[in-house]
Motif scaffolding. Structure first.
Motif, PDB file in Angstrom:
ATOM      1  N   ASN A 147      58.999  34.839  -3.480  1.00  0.00           N
ATOM      2  CA  ASN A 147      58.164  35.837  -4.146  1.00  0.00           C
ATOM      3  C   ASN A 147      59.008  37.087  -4.392  1.00  0.00           C
ATOM      4  OD1 ASN A 147      55.549  34.470  -4.073  1.00  0.00           O
ATOM      5  ND2 ASN A 147      55.693  34.726  -1.843  1.00  0.00           N
ATOM      6  N   ASN A 195      64.306  29.041 -17.712  1.00  0.00           N
ATOM      7  CA  ASN A 195      63.315  29.801 -16.945  1.00  0.00           C
ATOM      8  C   ASN A 195      62.371  28.879 -16.183  1.00  0.00           C
ATOM      9  OD1 ASN A 195      63.618  32.595 -16.914  1.00  0.00           O
ATOM     10  ND2 ASN A 195      62.791  32.839 -18.982  1.00  0.00           N
ATOM     11  N   GLU A 196      61.962  27.780 -16.808  1.00  0.00           N
ATOM     12  CA  GLU A 196      61.081  26.828 -16.131  1.00  0.00           C
ATOM     13  C   GLU A 196      61.792  26.188 -14.933  1.00  0.00           C
ATOM     14  OE1 GLU A 196      58.319  25.428 -19.958  1.00  0.00           O
ATOM     15  OE2 GLU A 196      60.153  24.331 -19.449  1.00  0.00           O
ATOM     16  N   TRP A 243      64.195  27.555 -13.138  1.00  0.00           N
ATOM     17  CA  TRP A 243      64.284  28.559 -12.072  1.00  0.00           C
ATOM     18  C   TRP A 243      62.929  28.802 -11.431  1.00  0.00           C
ATOM     19  CZ3 TRP A 243      67.279  31.660 -16.219  1.00  0.00           C
ATOM     20  CH2 TRP A 243      68.569  31.126 -16.344  1.00  0.00           C
ATOM     21  N   ASP A 244      61.832  28.705 -12.201  1.00  0.00           N
ATOM     22  CA  ASP A 244      60.496  28.803 -11.613  1.00  0.00           C
ATOM     23  C   ASP A 244      60.248  27.650 -10.638  1.00  0.00           C
ATOM     24  OD1 ASP A 244      59.793  31.128 -12.898  1.00  0.00           O
ATOM     25  OD2 ASP A 244      58.727  30.140 -14.543  1.00  0.00           O
ATOM     26  N   ARG A 255      61.956  28.543  -7.486  1.00  0.00           N
ATOM     27  CA  ARG A 255      61.149  29.548  -6.783  1.00  0.00           C
ATOM     28  C   ARG A 255      60.019  28.897  -5.984  1.00  0.00           C
ATOM     29  NH1 ARG A 255      60.786  32.879 -11.522  1.00  0.00           N
ATOM     30  NH2 ARG A 255      61.939  34.826 -11.384  1.00  0.00           N
ATOM     31  N   ALA A 256      59.332  27.961  -6.637  1.00  0.00           N
ATOM     32  CA  ALA A 256      58.213  27.297  -5.971  1.00  0.00           C
ATOM     33  C   ALA A 256      58.687  26.466  -4.792  1.00  0.00           C
ATOM     34  CB  ALA A 256      57.464  26.418  -6.980  1.00  0.00           C
ATOM     35  N   ASP A 306      62.780  38.476  -8.751  1.00  0.00           N
ATOM     36  CA  ASP A 306      63.197  38.732 -10.126  1.00  0.00           C
ATOM     37  C   ASP A 306      64.500  39.519 -10.199  1.00  0.00           C
ATOM     38  OD1 ASP A 306      59.884  39.028 -11.595  1.00  0.00           O
ATOM     39  OD2 ASP A 306      61.204  37.304 -11.342  1.00  0.00           O
TER      40      ASP A 306
END
Length: 245
Positions: free
Chosen positions: A105, A92-93, A95-96, A99-100, A108
């Protein structure tokens, strides 16, 4: 359209690529084939700005990569030839982080679809370091495909995947190209290349020895598989014939 024009990459006196020129069109799956050290990964890493060519030009839709590097990077999804990246992060980190980087935005829904497709639901809070090679590969692929940019550049993407995940990724590659977008990938699995590729480039010792469609190549070798043809062009038999000349 991607244009690679007279691209050479030198490491000291050794040429990893020698004056490579080819064009990759939109709406196709383009494959790079070649033995280890043939120049496949060097070409791919040049396309995604990991490697700077010694000379030559790379253009994406007419934009020079050197002049528009950041804008072009945002158009690319990249899966490297090894998934051993950011190992201390959980899935998850990681993939975050993607995203950044892509300034995403509200993605999900797509993320959950990819997690479900690659059967990663129970592993999202585990570190990449704890994953098997295949699970790391799935995590990297999910991250690469999350932004869904126009150009997918995948270096040995099927390596380590289980049969279901490999099938699902191949279907996604076909669907992406069917939308008029571009998929570029390298592989050592010739059956996969024959199954997927519209056009391909065969590299040997940094030089381009074939560029064109799979169908056009096989027309010259009736009743033979791509694997058989490839080995005649780039395998041990071809090497022995060169040495005899």
């Amino acid at each position: 359209m991607i244009e690679i024009i007279d691209v050479t990459k030198m490491y000291g006196k050794t040429a990893a690529l020698k004056d490579l020129t080819l064009t990759i069109k939109g709406g196709e799956i383009f494959g790079f084939l070649g033995h280890n050290g043939a120049g496949k990964s060097t070409t791919i890493k040049s396309l995604v700005s990991i490697i700077e060519p010694t000379k030559g030009t790379i253009r994406f839709d007419g934009m020079d990569l050197q002049e528009h590097r950041l804008a072009i990077k945002k158009k690319i999804a990249y899966v490297p030839d090894t998934p051993d990246l950011f190992l201390q992060l959980t899935a998850n980190e990681y993939w975050d982080l993607i995203r950044a980087a892509y300034e995403l935005n509200g993605e999900d829904t797509r993320l959950q679809e990819l997690i479900g497709l690659f059967d990663m639901q129970s592993h999202v809070d585990e570190t990449l370091e704890s994953f098997s090679h295949g699970m790391r590969q799935k995590a990297i692929i999910i991250g690469a495909l999350l932004p869904d940019p126009d150009i997918w550049i995948l270096d040995e993407p099927l390596q380590g995947l289980d049969p279901q995940a490999a099938f699902d990724l191949k279907e996604m590659m076909k669907q992406h190209a069917a939308k008029g977008k571009t998929v570029i990938f390298s592989t050592h699995v010739l059956d996969t290349a024959q199954q997927l590729c519209d056009d391909l480039a065969i590299l040997k010792k940094g030089e381009l020895i074939y560029n064109g469609s799979v169908d056009a190549l096989l027309e010259h070798y009736p009743n033979e598989s791509l694997e058989s043809v490839y080995l005649k062009m780039a395998g041990r038999q071809a090497q022995e014939q060169e040495e005899e000349v």
